[in-house]
Design an enzyme around this catalytic site. Structure first.
Site, PDB file in Angstrom:
ATOM      1  N   LYS A   1       0.886  -1.011  -0.034  1.00  0.00           N
ATOM      2  CA  LYS A   1      -0.045  -0.070  -0.029  1.00  0.00           C
ATOM      3  C   LYS A   1       0.963   1.235   0.027  1.00  0.00           C
ATOM      4  O   LYS A   1       0.654   2.101  -0.675  1.00  0.00           O
ATOM      5  CB  LYS A   1      -0.931   0.095   1.319  1.00  0.00           C
ATOM      6  CG  LYS A   1      -1.954  -1.073   1.075  1.00  0.00           C
ATOM      7  CD  LYS A   1      -2.732  -1.196   2.229  1.00  0.00           C
ATOM      8  CE  LYS A   1      -3.943  -2.210   1.999  1.00  0.00           C
ATOM      9  NZ  LYS A   1      -4.776  -2.627   3.307  1.00  0.00           N
TER      10      LYS A   1
ATOM     11  N   GLN B   1      -4.013  -1.109   9.788  1.00  0.00           N
ATOM     12  CA  GLN B   1      -4.515  -2.406   9.102  1.00  0.00           C
ATOM     13  C   GLN B   1      -4.877  -3.316  10.063  1.00  0.00           C
ATOM     14  O   GLN B   1      -4.514  -3.286  11.191  1.00  0.00           O
ATOM     15  CB  GLN B   1      -3.028  -2.738   8.687  1.00  0.00           C
ATOM     16  CG  GLN B   1      -3.102  -4.076   8.042  1.00  0.00           C
ATOM     17  CD  GLN B   1      -3.480  -3.861   6.529  1.00  0.00           C
ATOM     18  OE1 GLN B   1      -3.837  -3.132   6.035  1.00  0.00           O
ATOM     19  NE2 GLN B   1      -3.977  -5.300   6.176  1.00  0.00           N
TER      20      GLN B   1
ATOM     21  N   ASP C   1     -10.799   3.902   4.608  1.00  0.00           N
ATOM     22  CA  ASP C   1     -11.017   2.587   4.536  1.00  0.00           C
ATOM     23  C   ASP C   1     -12.776   2.473   4.716  1.00  0.00           C
ATOM     24  O   ASP C   1     -13.179   1.230   4.338  1.00  0.00           O
ATOM     25  CB  ASP C   1     -10.539   1.829   5.854  1.00  0.00           C
ATOM     26  CG  ASP C   1      -9.516   0.883   5.587  1.00  0.00           C
ATOM     27  OD1 ASP C   1      -9.277   0.320   4.623  1.00  0.00           O
ATOM     28  OD2 ASP C   1      -8.449   0.779   6.576  1.00  0.00           O
TER      29      ASP C   1
HETATM   30  N1  GUN Z   1      -7.138  -6.211   6.437  1.00  0.00           N
HETATM   31  C1  GUN Z   1      -7.895  -6.653   5.521  1.00  0.00           C
HETATM   32  N2  GUN Z   1      -8.236  -5.945   4.489  1.00  0.00           N
HETATM   33  C2  GUN Z   1      -8.042  -4.658   5.026  1.00  0.00           C
HETATM   34  C3  GUN Z   1      -8.722  -3.456   4.530  1.00  0.00           C
HETATM   35  O1  GUN Z   1      -9.166  -3.228   3.332  1.00  0.00           O
HETATM   36  N3  GUN Z   1      -8.269  -2.380   5.156  1.00  0.00           N
HETATM   37  C4  GUN Z   1      -7.740  -2.721   6.371  1.00  0.00           C
HETATM   38  N4  GUN Z   1      -7.226  -1.441   7.120  1.00  0.00           N
HETATM   39  N5  GUN Z   1      -7.363  -3.712   6.854  1.00  0.00           N
HETATM   40  C5  GUN Z   1      -7.278  -4.763   6.342  1.00  0.00           C
END
Ligand code: GUN
Length: 294
Positions: free
Chosen positions: A55, A99, A122
């Site tokens: 990311k 995350q 998110d």
């Molecule tokens: N863990 C798995 N998918 C995601 C996501 O889309 N965002 C975040 N912050 N954590 C995740």
């Protein structure tokens, strides 16, 4: 019957990322705005470390600023909330991503609700989640379901009246996915671990979204001929020789013979999640500066 069309999420995401990079360059040239995304990782979950690194790299490649905050496993919830408070007040940070999963001693919902909704790229804050359920509020849409919807629309110009089955009821994918499908006038069914006859539910679905994280749970024989299958599953499993492999939730080799269109794994949904994160960050930066998204 011919094999299913393979939905190339990797190529779709590459086009979307190039478009976002061009728009990022445009707002820098016209308004001297450089979008910034802060990532927060707590602990040392190897999969999460990889995702967050991807990311951050994608953020920089789009011409945006990436601020990585890596905290130890034993970080207290109050310390994490204090960091979020600082990031909420930092004008160089337009988007904040914590995350998941978080260590067990930290409440994921308390953390999600501590992020400024305007920076919640998110889409997990109660305000954004509620806005999606109630429809048309213009809040942030979670990245994975947003990416799935883009792929579905690349296959079906109009989803009206189609039967959609969402397998998995997580707040990250299943529930927002169901809201998006309802918004496109699908007839939506949600299946989960207590569903009585998953095979029968699958057989009825014109659109099948598999998001449970159980490798190859969905069998090829369960799929309705011609259906569109989106596999969100992404589980690390050990192969026969002890090597680590990635497995989706769908038995791809069989499903591809029955479905009309199907996402591969890897190269399906995963790249779309990252592209949609960049998209949300660009939108966040534009909104916070009071300018239109180019
Ligand atoms: N863990 C798995 N998918 C995601 C996501 O889309 N965002 C975040 N912050 N954590 C995740």
């Amino acid at each position: 019957m011919a094999d299913a069309r393979i939905i190339d999420g990797k190529a779709f995401a590459a086009r979307l990322r190039a478009e976002i990079a061009a728009k990022t360059e445009a707002i820098k040239a016209s308004h001297d705005i450089v979008p910034g995304l802060a990532t927060v990782l707590v602990g040392e979950n190897p999969a999460s470390e990889i995702y967050v690194r991807y990311k951050s790299k994608a953020t920089r490649e789009a011409g945006m600023l990436s601020f990585a905050h890596n905290l130890p496993e034993e970080t207290r919830e109050t310390e994490l909330l204090a960091l979020l408070d600082r990031l909420n007040g930092d004008a160089t940070v337009n988007g904040i991503l914590v995350q998941l999963p978080l260590p067990g001693h930290i409440s994921a919902q308390a953390v999600a609700d501590a992020v400024d909704p305007a920076k919640d790229v998110d889409g997990f804050h109660l305000i954004n989640a509620g806005g999606l359920v109630t429809g048309g509020r213009g809040g942030f849409i979670p990245c994975t379901p947003q990416g799935c919807m883009m792929l579905l629309k690349a296959v079906h110009r109009d989803l009206t009246g189609l039967k959609a089955l969402v397998v998995g009821r997580s707040n990250i994918v299943g529930k927002p996915m169901a809201s998006l499908l309802l918004g496109e006038n699908c007839t939506v069914t949600m299946a989960h671990s207590r569903t009585r006859d998953l095979a029968e539910e699958c057989r009825q679905a014109d659109i099948l979204i598999a998001a449970v994280g159980q490798p190859r749970l969905i069998k090829g024989a369960w799929i309705k001929p011609g259906a569109t299958v989106i596999d969100v599953g992404f589980t690390r499993i050990e192969g026969a020789e002890g090597e680590i492999r990635l497995a989706g939730d769908v038995e791809f080799a069989e499903a591809v013979k029955v479905a009309g269109a199907i996402t591969p794994m890897p190269g399906g949904v995963g790249p779309m999640t990252i592209a949609c994160l960049l998209r949300n960050t660009l939108i966040a930066a534009c909104r916070q500066s009071g300018i239109e998204v180019p």
